[in-house]
Design a protein around this motif. Structure first.
Motif, PDB file in Angstrom:
ATOM      1  N   ARG A 181       0.831  -1.204   0.000  1.00 25.16           N
ATOM      2  CA  ARG A 181       0.000   0.000   0.000  1.00 25.16           C
ATOM      3  C   ARG A 181       0.862   1.249   0.000  1.00 25.16           C
ATOM      4  O   ARG A 181       2.098   1.189   0.068  1.00 25.16           O
ATOM      5  N   GLU A 182       0.225   2.382  -0.027  1.00 25.41           N
ATOM      6  CA  GLU A 182       0.930   3.661  -0.070  1.00 25.41           C
ATOM      7  C   GLU A 182       1.825   3.823   1.160  1.00 25.41           C
ATOM      8  O   GLU A 182       1.421   3.521   2.282  1.00 25.41           O
ATOM      9  N   LYS A 193      -0.392  -2.937  -6.418  1.00 20.20           N
ATOM     10  CA  LYS A 193      -0.481  -4.071  -7.346  1.00 20.20           C
ATOM     11  C   LYS A 193      -0.382  -5.380  -6.567  1.00 20.20           C
ATOM     12  O   LYS A 193       0.530  -5.557  -5.765  1.00 20.20           O
ATOM     13  N   LEU A 194      -1.338  -6.290  -6.816  1.00 25.11           N
ATOM     14  CA  LEU A 194      -1.320  -7.584  -6.139  1.00 25.11           C
ATOM     15  C   LEU A 194      -0.089  -8.370  -6.578  1.00 25.11           C
ATOM     16  O   LEU A 194       0.154  -8.542  -7.780  1.00 25.11           O
ATOM     17  N   GLU A 195       0.664  -8.841  -5.615  1.00 26.10           N
ATOM     18  CA  GLU A 195       1.902  -9.579  -5.904  1.00 26.10           C
ATOM     19  C   GLU A 195       1.740 -11.038  -5.483  1.00 26.10           C
ATOM     20  O   GLU A 195       1.156 -11.343  -4.437  1.00 26.10           O
ATOM     21  N   ARG A 196       2.244 -11.925  -6.313  1.00 28.11           N
ATOM     22  CA  ARG A 196       2.342 -13.344  -5.981  1.00 28.11           C
ATOM     23  C   ARG A 196       3.813 -13.716  -5.931  1.00 28.11           C
ATOM     24  O   ARG A 196       4.550 -13.429  -6.865  1.00 28.11           O
ATOM     25  N   ALA A 197       4.211 -14.334  -4.835  1.00 28.59           N
ATOM     26  CA  ALA A 197       5.628 -14.639  -4.643  1.00 28.59           C
ATOM     27  C   ALA A 197       5.817 -16.101  -4.270  1.00 28.59           C
ATOM     28  O   ALA A 197       5.005 -16.677  -3.528  1.00 28.59           O
ATOM     29  N   ASP A 198       6.892 -16.684  -4.798  1.00 34.16           N
ATOM     30  CA  ASP A 198       7.261 -18.042  -4.407  1.00 34.16           C
ATOM     31  C   ASP A 198       7.895 -17.982  -3.013  1.00 34.16           C
ATOM     32  O   ASP A 198       8.940 -17.354  -2.827  1.00 34.16           O
ATOM     33  N   GLU A 199       7.237 -18.609  -2.054  1.00 27.72           N
ATOM     34  CA  GLU A 199       7.698 -18.546  -0.673  1.00 27.72           C
ATOM     35  C   GLU A 199       7.789 -19.945  -0.073  1.00 27.72           C
ATOM     36  O   GLU A 199       7.254 -20.912  -0.622  1.00 27.72           O
ATOM     37  N   VAL A 200       8.480 -20.013   1.056  1.00 28.20           N
ATOM     38  CA  VAL A 200       8.612 -21.265   1.799  1.00 28.20           C
ATOM     39  C   VAL A 200       8.033 -21.057   3.197  1.00 28.20           C
ATOM     40  O   VAL A 200       8.356 -20.076   3.866  1.00 28.20           O
ATOM     41  N   ARG A 201       7.155 -21.945   3.600  1.00 30.57           N
ATOM     42  CA  ARG A 201       6.646 -21.949   4.979  1.00 30.57           C
ATOM     43  C   ARG A 201       7.630 -22.752   5.825  1.00 30.57           C
ATOM     44  O   ARG A 201       7.857 -23.945   5.588  1.00 30.57           O
ATOM     45  N   VAL A 202       8.242 -22.107   6.802  1.00 29.43           N
ATOM     46  CA  VAL A 202       9.227 -22.736   7.679  1.00 29.43           C
ATOM     47  C   VAL A 202       8.602 -22.935   9.051  1.00 29.43           C
ATOM     48  O   VAL A 202       8.044 -21.995   9.629  1.00 29.43           O
ATOM     49  N   GLU A 203       8.684 -24.145   9.572  1.00 34.03           N
ATOM     50  CA  GLU A 203       8.224 -24.445  10.926  1.00 34.03           C
ATOM     51  C   GLU A 203       9.399 -24.969  11.738  1.00 34.03           C
ATOM     52  O   GLU A 203      10.172 -25.795  11.253  1.00 34.03           O
ATOM     53  N   THR A 204       9.522 -24.482  12.968  1.00 29.93           N
ATOM     54  CA  THR A 204      10.584 -24.974  13.839  1.00 29.93           C
ATOM     55  C   THR A 204      10.178 -24.778  15.298  1.00 29.93           C
ATOM     56  O   THR A 204       9.175 -24.124  15.593  1.00 29.93           O
TER      57      THR A 204
END
Length: 371
Positions: A181-182, A193-204
């Motif tokens: 946002r602004e 602008k709606l962004e789509r990103a390749d991400e990793v969900r990390v659990e620990t």
């Protein structure tokens, strides 16, 4: 550059956190201020006139001691009493006093571990459980480009331990969405602008005692302005910490042989012993300070002998009747903490490139003479 007092104590409390202490124990800053630079630290078992004179002579700014100098609220502060004169001397020379008592007994690497190590005990368990570590599950979403950097930062901060396994995590790839946002300065995408990103969900897994440090490490390593992470409390419990230690001797010894080993290991001229000196012992328990209340705990742990201090007459009789051996090495055996804590502080300070140094107090604070 010298470390501030609060920084010194933060370093020390990584060894012996306050929450390890038993309820109502007299620990923490007892005299003076930590809002100053600390050039010299003196580590002592007791704060006596001789120790304070040593601190003045060596330019000490902070004493870290095991035994408290203030046991109960002060009704008055009269400088014509022994305690009053001691406090006056410390205040006039701007020497702060910080106390670590049962939290240093309980801590890994603290007094009881040091005693167990000195006798070569193995497969250690605490005699009396004081604190069980609470665990949380940390979940964070990381862009693939920074996955490894964030993961290693979490591990280096202490996350990811399950039992004796380190670096434990679970990682799932997916797609994250967000719209900057602004006023934002996004690492990825454009404002509005709606962004789509390749991400990793990390659990620990994160122990409660280091949760803040782990989150700080996460935020420092993560590239996003707003980091999406969650912390979930877990029913699963972590490590258990407690007073005393019980463990196996490196090899079976007679009680007589263990007595001689204890005298040498703890640098004491004489001990009091309960039990048949020719009896073979295979498992021993240790507890710094006054351990008379823990004889039964040592027996339940399977120990043949308890090495501790301040055993009273009736406790000795009860132990003898129960077939339990005792070696009373005296309360002052806790002096083993002086060199170990000073070495720990010097390593921690040097790692952060501080010029502050720590030293073990030299005067003996043993009140008894052996004749």
């Amino acid at each position: 550059m010298f470390a501030k007092g609060q920084t010194v104590i933060q370093m020390f409390e990584k060894l012996a956190p306050k929450h390890y202490a038993v309820p109502d124990d007299k620990i923490g800053l007892q005299l003076g201020t930590l809002q100053k630079e600390i050039k010299k630290i003196l580590v002592a078992l007791d704060v006596t006139d001789e120790v304070v004179d040593e601190a003045i002579r060596t330019g000490t700014d902070l004493i870290i001691a095991h035994h408290a100098i203030i046991f109960r609220p002060l009704a008055h502060l009269q400088t014509d009493t022994p305690a009053g004169r001691l406090y006056e001397k410390l205040i006039k020379n701007d020497i702060a006093v910080y106390i670590a008592h049962t939290n240093l007994d309980v801590a890994e690497g603290g007094i009881n571990d040091l005693m167990a190590e000195a006798l070569g005990l193995k497969d250690l368990v605490p005699l009396d459980e004081v604190h069980t570590e609470k665990l949380s599950k940390l979940v964070v979403f990381v862009p693939e480009s920074h996955h490894e950097k964030v993961l290693q930062a979490l591990f280096q901060a202490g996350a990811g331990w399950i039992g004796d396994y380190s670096h434990c995590s679970f990682n799932i790839s997916g797609t994250g969405t967000f719209m900057p946002r602004e006023g934002t300065k996004p690492f990825l995408g454009e404002q509005g602008k709606l962004e789509r990103a390749d991400e990793v969900r990390v659990e620990t897994i994160v122990p409660a005692g280091i949760q803040r440090a782990v989150v700080q490490a996460l935020l420092k390593a993560h590239p996003y302005e707003e980091v999406a992470y969650d912390l979930y409390p877990m029913d699963l419990k972590g490590r258990t910490f407690g007073l005393g230690r019980a463990g196996k001797l490196p090899e079976p010894l007679t009680l007589r042989e263990l007595v001689e080993a204890a005298k040498q290991a703890f640098d004491v001229p004489t001990v009091r012993v309960v039990g048949d000196l020719d009896r073979t012992v295979r498992k021993a328990a240790v507890l710094g300070g006054s351990g008379g209340r823990y004889v039964r705990s040592a027996m339940f742990a399977g120990a043949d002998v308890l090495v501790t201090g301040d055993i009273d007459y009736h406790t000795a009789h009860d132990a003898l009747a129960a077939g339990m051996c005792l070696i009373d090495v005296g309360h002052n055996v806790e002096k083993i903490m002086k060199r170990a804590v000073a070495d720990y502080m010097n390593r921690a300070l040097a790692e952060k490139k501080y010029e502050t140094v720590a030293a073990a107090s030299e005067p003996s604070t043993e009140p008894f003479q052996f004749v």
